[in-house]
Design an enzyme around this catalytic site. Structure first.
Site, PDB file in Angstrom:
ATOM      1  N   TRP A  24       0.810  -1.217   0.000  1.00  0.00           N
ATOM      2  CA  TRP A  24       0.000   0.000   0.000  1.00  0.00           C
ATOM      3  C   TRP A  24       0.849   1.276   0.000  1.00  0.00           C
ATOM      4  O   TRP A  24       0.425   2.316   0.512  1.00  0.00           O
ATOM      5  CB  TRP A  24      -0.990  -0.004   1.181  1.00  0.00           C
ATOM      6  CG  TRP A  24      -1.888  -1.205   1.130  1.00  0.00           C
ATOM      7  CD1 TRP A  24      -1.661  -2.427   1.674  1.00  0.00           C
ATOM      8  CD2 TRP A  24      -3.146  -1.298   0.451  1.00  0.00           C
ATOM      9  NE1 TRP A  24      -2.692  -3.291   1.389  1.00  0.00           N
ATOM     10  CE2 TRP A  24      -3.627  -2.623   0.640  1.00  0.00           C
ATOM     11  CE3 TRP A  24      -3.915  -0.399  -0.283  1.00  0.00           C
ATOM     12  CZ2 TRP A  24      -4.834  -3.070   0.107  1.00  0.00           C
ATOM     13  CZ3 TRP A  24      -5.124  -0.842  -0.797  1.00  0.00           C
ATOM     14  CH2 TRP A  24      -5.573  -2.160  -0.604  1.00  0.00           C
ATOM     15  N   LYS A  26      -6.226  -1.006  -4.961  1.00  0.00           N
ATOM     16  CA  LYS A  26      -6.984   0.239  -5.078  1.00  0.00           C
ATOM     17  C   LYS A  26      -6.179   1.218  -5.918  1.00  0.00           C
ATOM     18  O   LYS A  26      -4.968   1.074  -6.079  1.00  0.00           O
ATOM     19  CB  LYS A  26      -7.255   0.869  -3.699  1.00  0.00           C
ATOM     20  CG  LYS A  26      -8.420   0.296  -2.942  1.00  0.00           C
ATOM     21  CD  LYS A  26      -8.707   1.102  -1.675  1.00  0.00           C
ATOM     22  CE  LYS A  26      -9.922   0.550  -0.939  1.00  0.00           C
ATOM     23  NZ  LYS A  26     -10.213   1.323   0.309  1.00  0.00           N
ATOM     24  N   ASP A  71     -33.240  -1.936 -17.064  1.00  0.00           N
ATOM     25  CA  ASP A  71     -34.049  -1.424 -15.967  1.00  0.00           C
ATOM     26  C   ASP A  71     -34.187   0.101 -16.046  1.00  0.00           C
ATOM     27  O   ASP A  71     -33.288   0.801 -16.517  1.00  0.00           O
ATOM     28  CB  ASP A  71     -33.397  -1.797 -14.634  1.00  0.00           C
ATOM     29  CG  ASP A  71     -34.115  -1.195 -13.453  1.00  0.00           C
ATOM     30  OD1 ASP A  71     -35.253  -1.621 -13.181  1.00  0.00           O
ATOM     31  OD2 ASP A  71     -33.565  -0.271 -12.821  1.00  0.00           O
ATOM     32  N   GLU A  88     -37.815  -1.944 -19.663  1.00  0.00           N
ATOM     33  CA  GLU A  88     -38.748  -1.760 -18.565  1.00  0.00           C
ATOM     34  C   GLU A  88     -39.195  -0.299 -18.612  1.00  0.00           C
ATOM     35  O   GLU A  88     -38.527   0.589 -18.086  1.00  0.00           O
ATOM     36  CB  GLU A  88     -38.084  -2.082 -17.223  1.00  0.00           C
ATOM     37  CG  GLU A  88     -39.070  -2.133 -16.069  1.00  0.00           C
ATOM     38  CD  GLU A  88     -38.676  -1.282 -14.876  1.00  0.00           C
ATOM     39  OE1 GLU A  88     -39.317  -1.422 -13.832  1.00  0.00           O
ATOM     40  OE2 GLU A  88     -37.755  -0.459 -14.994  1.00  0.00           O
TER      41      GLU A  88
END
Length: 675
Positions: free
Chosen positions: A84, A119, A334, A389
Site C-alpha cells: 500500500w 486500489k 431497468d 422496462e
C-alpha cells in the site's frame, strides 16, 4: 421506409406532427455513431473498453492497468502487492486524463497475486489524497467482519472457466423465468451460483421456459436494493460465488436450451463513494452529470452523463463485456422510463398523449444512448434480445433505430399486473368487466412486441402481495394440504390463478414472464434482510419444499404452469399475430379469442356454467381439447370430458364464419385445437 429517422410515421400516422422531432432525434444519434466509428478500430474497438481499461494481463504475464480520472493530478496503484505504498507504482497521465501503469512479470509470474486487494489512489488539485476501487473492477468482495465497504481484488485465476456450449437459437416465442440467485435457496441465507446451477436450472427447463432473466448480478453494496443500486458494473456479485461459477451457470443454462438475459442497470448508479463510481476522481461529474441533473431524487442515486465520450465507452463496453466474457444472450434494461424523460417519470402520469413523448420532456442524450446500445448489440449479435422496462409506452420503443425507434425487441406490459392486483383488491368477482380485461391485455402498439406478465418481482415484494396471496391469504397456511377439504377460498384461488395466467399468456403479448416461485403460488412475499425486519432472511428465500411436498396443493399450480408453457411450445401463439377476440360477454363473463391457430375459451362467472354454449371460429373442422384448467391433474373438478370432439357448423357467429358448441363450466378455461 424513410431514411431520415421518421419512418415511424409510416407505421403510425399519428406521429406525423412529430416527424421533425424524430428527424432531430435520429440526426443526433447518427452524429454520435459516426463519431464513434471514427475511433481507432471503429465501434468494435470502442466497445471493448474492458480490454483497454482496468486490469489486463498479457500472455507473458505483463499487467497493464488504466483508468480515466480527468480531475486527478496524480495517481498510483496500491495494494497488498506493494504494501500500500503510494510511491512505489505511480501512473502516467495522458492529455485525456487517462492514467496508465505497466507492471512487468516477476519471475515469470504476474506482479500482483491473484485475489489480492488493490486500489487506485489519486491526488486532487487541492492536494487531497483519495482512495477508490478501480472503476472497471472485475471482482469486488466484502468482509463484513471488517467493514461493510467492498474491496477490489485482482482476479486472475489459474483455472479460467471456458464456455463449452453454443448459445441456443433465439426463441421464436420468448418465455422468461425471472430469477434472483440469492433468494433461490429454501434456507435463510444467500444462495450461490453453484446451487442455482444444480438445483434451480433443471426446474426451469422442466417447466418449459426457454429464457432466464437473472436479477442483481452486477455488484451492489446493499442487498435489499434488489440489485438496483450498482456499485461495480463489471463485477458479478461476490455474494453468490466467483466469476467462474457464474460463467458455469450461464454455460449450463445454454446446455439445457435456455437463453440467459441479464437485468442491466444503466439508468443510474449507487451514490457510494468508497466502493462506487460517485466522485470517482474527486469531482462531482466524472461519470455523471454534476449538480441536480446528476441526481435522482426518488432513488437517491447518481445519473450518468450519456453525452460524454468516456461514459459511452464505459456503458457500451459493459454490455459487450457481459456478452463476451460471461455468455449472456441479452438484457432487460431497468429504469428506461427514468432515462427517457428529464422528469424521470417522477410524479408524472402518462396519459398516452403523443406530446408527452417529444419536446422538452425528453432527455435526448439518454435516447441517443439507448439507440446506440440497441443498434450495436443487434448488429454485433444477430440473436441478441433486449427488453425495456418502460411504463410510458414511448412510440417506437420496439422498432429498429433506422426507423427512428429505440431498437428494443420487447417492452414489459407493466399495466397488466397492476390491473390484476387492482381487480383482486377492489372488485368483486361478479363485477369484473370482460371488455376492460381484453382492452388492457390487447392495448399495445401495433408491430411492437410486448412481454406480458401477471406478476413480477415487484408484486412479490413485502408491502404488496402475490396473486396467490391476494386470492387465498391466510388459508394458504391451513388449507393447502390434500388431506384437508377443498375450501371455497382455495378452490376459487387455484381456479383464478390458472385462468389469470392463461388469459395473460394467450392474449397479453408476444412474450411471457414469470417470477420464480409465483408459478406454484409461493406462500410468502419477498423481503430482504434490513433494519426494519431485524436483518432476517426468513422471507428472502424460495420455499421449494412446499412444492416438493406431494401432500401439498402447490404442485397442481406448478403442473399447470408446465402444461401451459409446453402447450405454447407446440402451438406458438406468442409469436403469432395478436389474438382475434370474438366474444367478451359481460353478463356471461365469457371471453373467446383465436390465436396461433387455436381457440381460447374463458368463463369467469363465479357460479354459472353453460351447456351447449356457442362460440365462433374462422377455422372449420374437428377440434380437440389440448389444455383445460378444470382438469383433475391441476386440481380442477373434471367437469369436461378431455377426450371429447367438437365439430364446427358453417354460419356467422360473433363475426366468425363458423361456430361450435361447448360445455363451459364456471371459473374455468380451456384451449381447443383443430385436429
Amino acid at each position: 421506409m424513410k431514411k431520415d429517422g421518421s419512418g415511424l410515421t409510416v407505421l403510425d400516422p399519428w406521429l406525423e406532427p412529430f416527424k421533425d422531432d424524430l428527424k432531430k432525434r435520429y440526426a443526433y444519434y447518427t452524429q454520435w455513431k459516426n463519431r464513434l466509428q471514427k475511433f481507432p478500430g471503429g465501434m468494435d474497438a470502442f466497445t471493448k473498453g474492458y480490454e483497454y481499461y482496468g486490469f489486463n494481463v498479457a500472455d507473458d504475464n505483463t499487467i497493464t492497468y488504466r483508468e480515466w480520472a480527468p480531475n486527478a493530478v496524480t495517481a498510483s496503484l496500491v495494494g497488498d502487492f506493494n504494501e500500500w505504498d503510494v510511491e512505489k507504482h505511480t501512473m502516467t497521465r495522458n492529455e485525456y486524463g487517462v492514467f496508465e501503469l505497466i507492471l512487468p512479470p516477476l519471475h515469470g509470474q504476474p506482479a500482483i497475486t491473484h485475489n489480492s486487494k488493490v486500489k487506485i489512489t489519486m491526488t486532487l488539485p487541492n492536494g487531497e489524497r483519495i482512495y477508490r476501487l478501480p472503476a472497471w473492477s472485475r471482482r469486488v468482495t466484502q468482509d463484513l467482519s471488517v467493514s461493510p465497504t467492498y474491496e477490489s481484488v485482482f482476479w486472475n485465476p489459474d483455472q479460467v472457466y471456458r464456455l463449452k456450449h453454443t448459445r441456443p437459437p433465439r426463441p421464436a416465442s420468448l418465455r422468461i423465468y425471472e430469477a434472483h440467485v440469492g433468494i433461490s435457496t429454501p434456507e435463510p441465507r444467500v444462495g450461490t451460483y453453484t446451487e442455482f446451477t444444480k438445483n434451480v436450472l433443471p426446474r426451469i427447463a422442466a417447466l418449459g421456459y426457454n429464457a432466464i432473466q437473472l436479477m442483481a448480478v452486477m455488484e451492489h453494496a446493499y442487498y435489499a436494493s434488489f440489485g438496483y443500486q450498482v456499485t461495480s458494473f463489471f463485477a458479478p456479485s461476490s455474494r453468490y460465488g466467483t466469476p467462474e461459477e457464474l460463467k458455469e451457470l450461464v454455460d449450463t443454462a445454454h446446455s439445457m436450451g435456455l437463453v440467459v438475459l441479464l437485468d442491466v442497470v444503466h439508468s443510474h448508479a449507487c451514490k457510494n463513494v468508497d466502493d462506487g463510481l460517485n466522485m470517482f476522481d474527486g469531482s462531482d461529474h466524472c461519470y455523471f452529470h454534476e449538480g441536480a441533473k446528476g441526481r435522482h431524487d426518488l432513488w437517491d442515486s447518481r445519473l450518468f452523463n450519456y453525452g460524454n465520450f468516456e461514459v459511452l465507452r464505459f456503458l457500451l463496453s459493459n454490455l459487450r463485456y457481459w456478452v463476451e466474457v460471461y455468455g449472456f444472450d441479452g438484457f432487460r434494461f431497468d429504469g428506461v422510463t427514468s432515462m427517457l424523460y428529464v422528469h424521470h417519470g417522477i410524479g408524472y402520469g402518462f396519459s398516452g398523449d403523443y406530446h408527452e413523448y417529444f419536446g422538452s420532456n425528453v432527455d435526448d442524450e439518454s435516447v441517443m444512448y439507448l439507440q446506440l446500445a440497441n443498434d450495436f448489440l443487434h448488429e454485433q449479435y444477430p440473436s441478441m434480445i433486449t427488453v425495456a422496462e418502460d411504463v410510458s409506452g414511448m412510440p417506437g420503443s420496439c422498432r429498429p433505430v433506422r426507423e427512428g425507434g429505440l431498437g428494443f425487441d420487447y417492452r414489459l406490459a407493466m399495466a397488466v399486473p397492476d390491473t390484476w392486483i387492482k381487480l383482486l383488491k377492489e372488485v368483486k368477482d361478479d363485477d369484473w368487466k370482460m371488455g376492460h380485461l381484453v382492452h388492457i391485455l390487447t392495448n399495445r402498439r401495433h408491430l411492437e412486441n410486448t412481454i406480458a406478465y401477471c406478476e413480477s418481482h415487484d408484486q412479490a415484494l413485502v408491502g404488496d402481495k402475490t396473486l396467490a396471496f391476494w386470492l387465498m391469504d391466510k388459508e394458504m397456511y391451513t388449507n393447502m394440504s390434500d388431506l384437508t377439504p377443498l375450501t371455497p377460498i382455495i378452490d376459487r384461488g387455484l381456479a383464478l390463478h390458472k385462468m389469470i395466467r392463461l388469459l395473460t399468456h394467450g392474449l397479453g403479448g408476444e412474450g411471457y414472464l414469470n417470477f420464480e416461485g409465483n408459478e406454484f403460488g409461493h406462500p410468502e412475499w419477498l423481503d430482504f434482510p434490513r433494519d426494519g425486519n431485524g436483518s432476517s432472511f426468513h422471507y428472502a428465500r424460495r420455499q421449494w419444499n412446499v412444492l416438493d411436498d406431494h401432500l401439498l396443493r402447490y404442485k397442481y399450480l406448478n403442473e399447470w404452469d408446465k402444461a401451459m408453457q409446453l402447450t405454447e411450445e407446440t402451438y406458438g401463439w406468442l409469436h403469432s399475430a395478436q389474438g382475434y377476440v370474438s366474444r367478451k360477454h359481460e353478463g356471461d363473463k365469457v371471453i373467446v379469442f383465436e390465436r396461433g391457430g387455436v381457440l381460447f375459451v374463458f368463463n369467469f362467472h363465479p357460479t354459472e356454467s353453460y351447456v351447449d354454449y356457442r362460440i365462433g371460429t374462422d377455422i372449420a373442422g374437428k377440434y380437440k381439447m389440448v389444455l383445460n384448467t378444470d382438469d383433475r391433474a391441476f386440481l380442477g373438478h373434471g367437469r369436461v370430458d378431455a377426450s371429447g370432439e367438437y365439430f364446427t357448423t358453417t354460419g356467422d357467429w360473433d363475426g366468425r364464419a363458423h361456430w361450435l358448441q361447448v360445455y363451459l363450466p364456471s371459473r374455468s378455461a380451456f384451449i381447443l385445437a383443430p385436429v
